[in-house]
Design a protein around this motif. Structure first.
Motif, PDB file in Angstrom:
ATOM      1  N   CYS A 103       0.866  -1.187   0.000  1.00  0.00           N
ATOM      2  CA  CYS A 103       0.000   0.000   0.000  1.00  0.00           C
ATOM      3  C   CYS A 103       0.898   1.232   0.000  1.00  0.00           C
ATOM      4  CB  CYS A 103      -0.925   0.011   1.229  1.00  0.00           C
ATOM      5  SG  CYS A 103      -0.055   0.099   2.815  1.00  0.00           S
ATOM      6  N   THR A 104       0.305   2.406  -0.166  1.00  0.00           N
ATOM      7  CA  THR A 104       1.103   3.624  -0.162  1.00  0.00           C
ATOM      8  C   THR A 104       1.553   3.945   1.262  1.00  0.00           C
ATOM      9  OG1 THR A 104      -0.778   5.107   0.206  1.00  0.00           O
ATOM     10  CG2 THR A 104      -0.265   4.518  -2.086  1.00  0.00           C
ATOM     11  N   LEU A 105       2.585   4.755   1.368  1.00  0.00           N
ATOM     12  CA  LEU A 105       3.033   5.194   2.696  1.00  0.00           C
ATOM     13  C   LEU A 105       1.920   5.937   3.416  1.00  0.00           C
ATOM     14  CD1 LEU A 105       6.662   6.498   2.007  1.00  0.00           C
ATOM     15  CD2 LEU A 105       6.009   4.404   3.203  1.00  0.00           C
ATOM     16  N   GLU A 106       1.167   6.727   2.657  1.00  0.00           N
ATOM     17  CA  GLU A 106       0.078   7.486   3.259  1.00  0.00           C
ATOM     18  C   GLU A 106      -0.983   6.552   3.846  1.00  0.00           C
ATOM     19  OE1 GLU A 106       2.187  10.172   0.473  1.00  0.00           O
ATOM     20  OE2 GLU A 106       1.481   8.105   0.373  1.00  0.00           O
ATOM     21  N   GLU A 107      -1.254   5.453   3.150  1.00  0.00           N
ATOM     22  CA  GLU A 107      -2.234   4.484   3.666  1.00  0.00           C
ATOM     23  C   GLU A 107      -1.686   3.725   4.869  1.00  0.00           C
ATOM     24  OE1 GLU A 107      -4.570   3.358  -0.499  1.00  0.00           O
ATOM     25  OE2 GLU A 107      -2.655   2.394  -0.001  1.00  0.00           O
ATOM     26  N   PHE A 108      -0.411   3.444   4.843  1.00  0.00           N
ATOM     27  CA  PHE A 108       0.198   2.687   5.942  1.00  0.00           C
ATOM     28  C   PHE A 108       0.319   3.547   7.198  1.00  0.00           C
ATOM     29  CE2 PHE A 108       3.603   0.684   8.359  1.00  0.00           C
ATOM     30  CZ  PHE A 108       3.222  -0.651   8.303  1.00  0.00           C
ATOM     31  N   HIS A 109       0.461   4.844   7.022  1.00  0.00           N
ATOM     32  CA  HIS A 109       0.652   5.775   8.141  1.00  0.00           C
ATOM     33  C   HIS A 109      -0.651   5.905   8.923  1.00  0.00           C
ATOM     34  CE1 HIS A 109       2.506   9.161  10.257  1.00  0.00           C
ATOM     35  NE2 HIS A 109       1.443   9.897  10.000  1.00  0.00           N
ATOM     36  N   GLN A 110      -0.738   5.203  10.036  1.00  0.00           N
ATOM     37  CA  GLN A 110      -1.925   5.212  10.895  1.00  0.00           C
ATOM     38  C   GLN A 110      -1.461   5.358  12.342  1.00  0.00           C
ATOM     39  OE1 GLN A 110      -5.040   5.151   9.737  1.00  0.00           O
ATOM     40  NE2 GLN A 110      -4.499   4.831   7.595  1.00  0.00           N
ATOM     41  N   PRO A 111      -1.135   6.573  12.780  1.00  0.00           N
ATOM     42  CA  PRO A 111      -0.542   6.761  14.105  1.00  0.00           C
ATOM     43  C   PRO A 111      -1.369   6.209  15.260  1.00  0.00           C
ATOM     44  CG  PRO A 111      -0.242   8.729  12.789  1.00  0.00           C
ATOM     45  CD  PRO A 111      -1.161   7.834  12.012  1.00  0.00           C
ATOM     46  N   ASP A 112      -2.675   6.439  15.241  1.00  0.00           N
ATOM     47  CA  ASP A 112      -3.504   5.961  16.353  1.00  0.00           C
ATOM     48  C   ASP A 112      -3.480   4.436  16.437  1.00  0.00           C
ATOM     49  OD1 ASP A 112      -4.121   8.537  17.035  1.00  0.00           O
ATOM     50  OD2 ASP A 112      -6.062   8.553  16.016  1.00  0.00           O
ATOM     51  N   GLN A 113      -3.589   3.796  15.289  1.00  0.00           N
ATOM     52  CA  GLN A 113      -3.524   2.331  15.255  1.00  0.00           C
ATOM     53  C   GLN A 113      -2.140   1.852  15.711  1.00  0.00           C
ATOM     54  OE1 GLN A 113      -4.582   0.591  11.468  1.00  0.00           O
ATOM     55  NE2 GLN A 113      -3.690  -1.382  11.995  1.00  0.00           N
ATOM     56  N   GLY A 114      -1.112   2.524  15.241  1.00  0.00           N
ATOM     57  CA  GLY A 114       0.238   2.150  15.622  1.00  0.00           C
ATOM     58  C   GLY A 114       0.475   2.287  17.115  1.00  0.00           C
ATOM     59  N   LYS A 115      -0.071   3.332  17.718  1.00  0.00           N
ATOM     60  CA  LYS A 115       0.121   3.524  19.155  1.00  0.00           C
ATOM     61  C   LYS A 115      -0.573   2.432  19.962  1.00  0.00           C
ATOM     62  CE  LYS A 115       0.842   8.503  18.808  1.00  0.00           C
ATOM     63  NZ  LYS A 115       0.340   9.851  19.114  1.00  0.00           N
ATOM     64  N   GLN A 116      -1.722   1.983  19.496  1.00  0.00           N
ATOM     65  CA  GLN A 116      -2.395   0.873  20.174  1.00  0.00           C
ATOM     66  C   GLN A 116      -1.573  -0.403  20.058  1.00  0.00           C
ATOM     67  OE1 GLN A 116      -4.678   2.572  22.293  1.00  0.00           O
ATOM     68  NE2 GLN A 116      -5.494   0.511  22.092  1.00  0.00           N
ATOM     69  N   GLN A 117      -1.027  -0.646  18.868  1.00  0.00           N
ATOM     70  CA  GLN A 117      -0.177  -1.819  18.666  1.00  0.00           C
ATOM     71  C   GLN A 117       1.071  -1.735  19.543  1.00  0.00           C
ATOM     72  OE1 GLN A 117       0.598  -1.799  14.463  1.00  0.00           O
ATOM     73  NE2 GLN A 117      -1.350  -2.748  13.929  1.00  0.00           N
TER      74      GLN A 117
END
Length: 230
Positions: free
Chosen positions: A140-154
């Motif tokens: 996917c694009t970097l923009e699509e992969f960039h999900q800070p809220d999801q990343g913080k939960q992970q």
């Protein structure tokens, strides 16, 4: 012998953000070893042809060339045995296990948090390469992969056992930082150098540990250039 470390740089020569290079930088500081740092960029593969390797870190110790962060840390323990970083036997096996945990759970979470910040930190001449290789990896694009809220939960979930450990110990390896600390710190420093995102809450034991790590070894990491300075 003179130690030389090939280390990834970004849009500024002194913006050094590779998590794997930071492991080595902390291990060198742990042992009190002086070294020369050589700035390297993603597309400069020819500069590492002598090592038969296409990424950093690469450590040169006289005529000896060592690649891969954990292999370099282990080499430093063998060549400079005072103040061991990883240890041997069961100690090394535990460090190896923790390396896999960090790389397969912590790093992916961090990348979701900092993807676009990281892209902005990369040298302009390397950005096309960085985008193409990472988007091919993630599908996917970097923009699509960039999900800070999801990343913080992970990240919160991935760091749960670390958090419990740090409630009873100042560092992962006890009263002073060592190999396990550097394996995780390299990744946290990766995000800290390129992004102003708050990775964990200020009162989180992980945040308190990170501040101690920034101060360790005469503040070698705390003195590093970050995007806050540019």
């Amino acid at each position: 012998m003179a130690l030389k470390l090939y280390d990834l740089c970004g849009r500024n020569e002194w913006l050094r953000f590779s998590p794997f290079c930071w492991r080595v930088r902390m291990a060198l500081a742990h042992k009190g070893l002086e070294f020369t740092s050589v700035a390297w960029r993603f597309k400069d593969k020819q500069a590492l042809a002598f090592a038969d390797y296409d990424k950093v870190p690469v450590l040169c110790d006289g005529d000896r060339v060592v690649t891969d962060s954990l292999d370099i840390m282990r080499y430093l323990d063998e060549a400079y045995p005072e103040a061991p970083v990883l240890g041997e036997g069961a100690s090394y096996q535990r460090a190896l296990l923790f390396k896999y945990i960090v790389e397969r759970s912590v790093n992916p979470a961090l990348f979701r948090i900092i993807a676009m910040d990281l892209f902005a930190a990369v040298h302009p001449d390397d950005q096309d390469y960085f985008r193409k290789t990472r988007e091919a990896r993630f599908g996917c694009t970097l923009e699509e992969f960039h999900q800070p809220d999801q990343g913080k939960q992970q990240l919160k979930q991935a760091l749960a056992p670390v958090r419990d450990m740090l409630r009873v110990s100042a560092f992962l390896d006890g009263n002073a930082p060592s190999g396990a600390d550097y394996l995780l710190f390299g990744s946290m420093m990766w995000a800290y150098v390129v992004s102003t995102q708050e990775l964990v809450a200020p009162d989180d034991p992980v945040s308190e540990w990170f501040q101690r790590m920034l101060s360790a070894h005469n503040g070698v990491a705390g003195k590093a250039l970050t995007v806050r300075d540019l």
